[in-house]
Motif scaffolding. Structure first.
Motif, PDB file in Angstrom:
ATOM      1  N   VAL A 204       0.838  -1.198   0.000  1.00  0.00           N
ATOM      2  CA  VAL A 204       0.000   0.000   0.000  1.00  0.00           C
ATOM      3  C   VAL A 204       0.873   1.248   0.000  1.00  0.00           C
ATOM      4  N   ALA A 209      -2.985   6.218  -1.296  1.00  0.00           N
ATOM      5  CA  ALA A 209      -4.200   5.818  -0.586  1.00  0.00           C
ATOM      6  C   ALA A 209      -4.887   7.030   0.028  1.00  0.00           C
ATOM      7  N   VAL A 236      -1.513  -6.912   3.932  1.00  0.00           N
ATOM      8  CA  VAL A 236      -0.720  -5.731   3.590  1.00  0.00           C
ATOM      9  C   VAL A 236       0.649  -5.934   4.228  1.00  0.00           C
TER      10      VAL A 236
END
Length: 299
Positions: A204, A209, A236
């Motif tokens: 991520v 994000a 993740v």
């Protein structure tokens, strides 16, 4: 689908600043993150978990500058890097250089494979380099069928990579959250529902994000990023730790608006990868600031 194209990066950066990032002040409660030393006591990021995406240093990863740049990273304390290509060297030669400096290339950005032979070569290079992870860095389309096809191909590639002891992941940008494929369906919806959690993990990118949260009008873009991480069926395992200025630009760690401690408290990955697509002053300063910031941060 070349991930590290400057034109693509500049396009996305411009889109974030012009269309998504205006009025971003206030995320985490202030317009800038407090210095790590001023934050509440907590656990640190262990030095062995800190890496850097070498795309950050691409302007000096050339010729003789490759060895000098990697030596500087080792001096700053980095023991891991994430590769963005091999800079004209063979996997064997790059491994030799990194070994001599005590640096492990734990991960790499490699596009989805065009042929079985390309997949075989990608995996062979990763094994030679001693990597533990391979990540697909960038895919983009307005067609839901493309995202479904890519998810299926990534599952298949991940199964092959797993036979060589490699973890296979996907690295996000903002458009996976903001692209409406019809009826409100997004690429992220397709990937998180279709990628096999037993085979594919997520890397991520926190800047993207949070920017995705801004793009969808989230009241709290930091919480949007946290929810993205916690709600995904996939593990993740890695973060791209990249800061965001109030206007939406990239920023060196600790100089922007992202409350990293809040995110790290919600979920702690296996690797924290420093990145700035467009370093504030020099690439090496970005690297040093990033390493020092993560070592001083408590969460």
């Amino acid at each position: 689908m070349e991930e590290k194209g400057v034109d693509r990066r500049n396009f996305l950066r411009g889109a974030a600043a012009a269309g998504l990032g205006v009025g971003f002040a206030g995320i985490g409660g202030t317009t800038a993150v407090a210095a790590p030393a001023a934050q509440a006591a907590g656990r640190p990021v262990a030095p062995g978990l800190i890496s850097i995406q070498l795309y950050t240093l691409r302007s000096i990863m050339r010729g003789e500058g490759i060895d000098a740049t990697l030596a500087s990273l080792a001096n700053y304390g980095f023991t891991k890097v994430e590769l963005a290509g091999l800079y004209g060297r063979t996997a064997e030669a790059m491994r030799s250089t990194l070994d001599s400096l005590g640096i492990t290339p734990s991960s790499s950005h490699d596009g989805i494979s065009a042929t079985p032979a390309a997949l075989e070569k990608k995996i062979a290079n990763a094994v030679t380099l001693g990597q533990t992870h391979i990540n697909v860095p960038y895919l983009v389309s307005s067609s839901a069928d493309d995202w479904r096809r890519w998810a299926d191909q990534m599952n298949a590639e991940a199964a092959v990579a797993r036979q060589s002891g490699l973890k296979y992941g996907y690295h996000n940008h903002a458009h996976e959250f903001t692209t409406n494929l019809g009826g409100g369906l997004t690429p992220w919806d397709i990937f998180t529902s279709r990628l096999d959690p037993k085979l594919v993990h997520l890397e991520v990118d926190l800047y993207w994000a949070v920017t995705g949260g801004v793009g969808v009008g989230a009241a709290d873009p930091i919480q949007f990023a946290i929810d993205t991480i916690l709600q995904a069926p996939q593990k993740v395992l890695q973060y791209h730790v990249k800061d965001r200025a109030a206007a939406g630009d990239f920023a060196d760690l600790g100089t922007g608006t992202i409350d990293f401690a809040r995110i790290f408290r919600a979920h702690t990955p296996k690797e924290f990868i420093v990145e700035n697509d467009q370093p504030d002053v020099t690439p090496l300063q970005t690297a040093r600031v990033g390493y020092d910031y993560l070592r001083a941060l408590r969460f």
